[in-house]
Design a protein around this motif. Structure first.
Motif, PDB file in Angstrom:
ATOM      1  N   HIS A 188      34.097  21.374  48.987  1.00 31.16           N
ATOM      2  CA  HIS A 188      34.709  21.080  47.689  1.00 31.16           C
ATOM      3  C   HIS A 188      33.822  21.688  46.600  1.00 31.16           C
ATOM      4  O   HIS A 188      32.770  21.155  46.276  1.00 31.16           O
ATOM      5  N   VAL A 189      34.250  22.808  46.062  1.00 31.01           N
ATOM      6  CA  VAL A 189      33.416  23.528  45.096  1.00 31.01           C
ATOM      7  C   VAL A 189      33.636  22.962  43.691  1.00 31.01           C
ATOM      8  O   VAL A 189      34.649  22.326  43.394  1.00 31.01           O
ATOM      9  N   PHE A 190      32.670  23.211  42.833  1.00 34.34           N
ATOM     10  CA  PHE A 190      32.747  22.768  41.438  1.00 34.34           C
ATOM     11  C   PHE A 190      33.912  23.464  40.741  1.00 34.34           C
ATOM     12  O   PHE A 190      34.152  24.658  40.994  1.00 34.34           O
ATOM     13  N   PRO A 191      34.712  22.754  39.917  1.00 37.18           N
ATOM     14  CA  PRO A 191      34.497  21.421  39.362  1.00 37.18           C
ATOM     15  C   PRO A 191      35.296  20.308  40.030  1.00 37.18           C
ATOM     16  O   PRO A 191      35.721  19.364  39.338  1.00 37.18           O
ATOM     17  N   ALA A 192      35.512  20.380  41.330  1.00 41.05           N
ATOM     18  CA  ALA A 192      36.296  19.348  42.010  1.00 41.05           C
ATOM     19  C   ALA A 192      35.684  17.962  41.853  1.00 41.05           C
ATOM     20  O   ALA A 192      36.387  16.948  41.965  1.00 41.05           O
ATOM     21  N   GLN A 193      34.374  17.887  41.587  1.00 43.62           N
ATOM     22  CA  GLN A 193      33.694  16.603  41.494  1.00 43.62           C
ATOM     23  C   GLN A 193      33.946  15.896  40.150  1.00 43.62           C
ATOM     24  O   GLN A 193      33.807  14.671  40.065  1.00 43.62           O
TER      25      GLN A 193
END
Length: 384
Positions: A188-193
């Motif tokens: 899960h790459v940024f900006p998924a967080q």
């Protein structure tokens, strides 16, 4: 007859050291490497007066920091397994020291996952939560590693320090920590967080009725804290909530990725290769191909908390130059950042106050405790 004949012991010892070197990213291999290679090397360098470690670090600490460099040379999967074990050990130590910890996983129909940490169980009761100060903590780990148990001893010390300060004033206010569990890169790459953190913030305010929220984190968690504050500003559903974060805590924030590191930084907790590898995994799909927090935003674009912003970092950290550039941007805003506090500890490595609360690091522990007490005092001032 002995298990290993005496004449063969040197051979088996050599094989053991070779295995430790080859498997140095495993926890047993790392420990063997520290004891048989890194620690003797640091002792010899101290005796010869050629050790390049910062003078604040004793020989044991310097050897461990030197050996930890090897962690970042492995694959994400290898490093994640090792750090998961270390986080579990730290969580056990926090529980042993009296921390009350309660896991959250999709309660009340929400998708929020994480871990409550408090000094007393009563502090987590719903009516008390509405009165207490809640620190929404976002753990570090280059967006690739770690979990909600990360930094548990630090959180417990912070909670106790804050509660002791409030008790002296006769206040019933208490501090509790909600350590967020969020999806990791490279899956899960940024900006998924960011939406995950935003959901957690909304859950604390709208579902639990929390009236005082601090948002903070270390390293990548501090990067996410800055990004979350901007996301709140740009999202009407969040910016119109009656409760907003009154303060932010940025511990060794990962605001840029260094292109080189000086010799004096070779005893940091993270290596140049490791941070560059994480940079590619987390931000490589974006147009800038790198962590662009400093270059993509202007000083006035940063959305800051209304009562306080704390930036705390170690001067020997590999990210220190980028952090100081970030501080300069905050200080150059057209409107001053309310309650901005900057605390720098010369000679200390990256995130030393979060990751080095263990008694194995005697030379750093005292400084780490001091940093925790400064953080607790900052929260108390901002929440007054």
């Amino acid at each position: 007859m002995p298990l290993i004949p005496r004449k063969h012991r040197r051979i088996y010892t050599a094989l053991l050291l070779m295995l430790a070197w080859y498997k140095r990213r495993s926890l047993p291999g790392l420990l063997v490497y520290i004891l048989t290679v890194s620690l003797p090397l640091r002792i010899a360098q101290r005796l010869l007066n050629v050790c390049q470690a910062p003078p604040q670090l004793d020989t044991l600490t310097a050897s461990i920091l030197h050996a930890v460099h090897w962690i970042s040379e492995g694959s994400t999967h290898e490093v994640r397994k090792l750090l998961a074990v270390i986080d579990w050990i730290h969580a056990c130590k926090a529980r042993w020291a009296g921390a009350k910890m309660k896991a959250v996983s999709g309660e009340d129909g929400s998708s929020v996952c994480g871990l409550w940490i408090a000094e007393e169980w009563r502090d987590l009761e719903s009516d008390r939560l509405q009165e207490n100060v809640v620190l929404l903590y976002i753990h570090g780990g280059a967006y690739c590693f770690g979990g909600a148990e990360y930094g548990a001893p630090h959180h417990l010390h912070l909670i106790k320090s804050f509660n002791a300060l409030e008790q002296k004033t006769g206040s019933n206010k208490r501090l509790v920590v909600f350590s967020l569990e969020y999806p990791l890169a490279p899956e899960h790459v940024f900006p998924a967080q960011i939406p995950v953190a935003a959901t957690a913030f909304k859950w604390l305010v709208s579902s639990l009725g929390v009236s005082q929220v601090v948002v903070g984190g270390d390293s990548a968690g501090a990067h996410m804290t800055v990004s979350l504050m901007n996301h709140i500003k740009d999202t009407p559903e969040l910016s119109k909530l009656p409760i907003q974060p009154f303060a932010t805590i940025l511990i060794s924030p990962w605001v840029s990725s260094p292109s080189s590191a000086g010799e004096s930084l070779c005893f940091d907790l993270i290596s140049l290769h490791g941070i560059q590898q994480a940079d590619r995994l987390v931000f490589g799909h974006l147009p800038e191909k790198t962590n662009s927090l400093l270059t993509a935003l202007k000083p006035d674009d940063f959305h800051v908390a209304t009562k306080g912003t704390l930036v705390l970092y170690g001067g020997a950290g590999i990210l220190s130059k980028g952090i100081e550039q970030f501080i300069g941007m905050l200080e150059s805003r057209s409107e001053a950042v309310p309650g901005l506090e900057v605390v720098k500890y010369d000679g200390m490595p990256h995130c030393f106050n979060v990751m080095m609360m263990d008694r194995l690091y005697p030379s750093v522990r005292e400084t780490a405790l001091e940093a925790v007490e400064k953080t607790a005092a900052f929260i108390q001032r901002a929440s007054a």
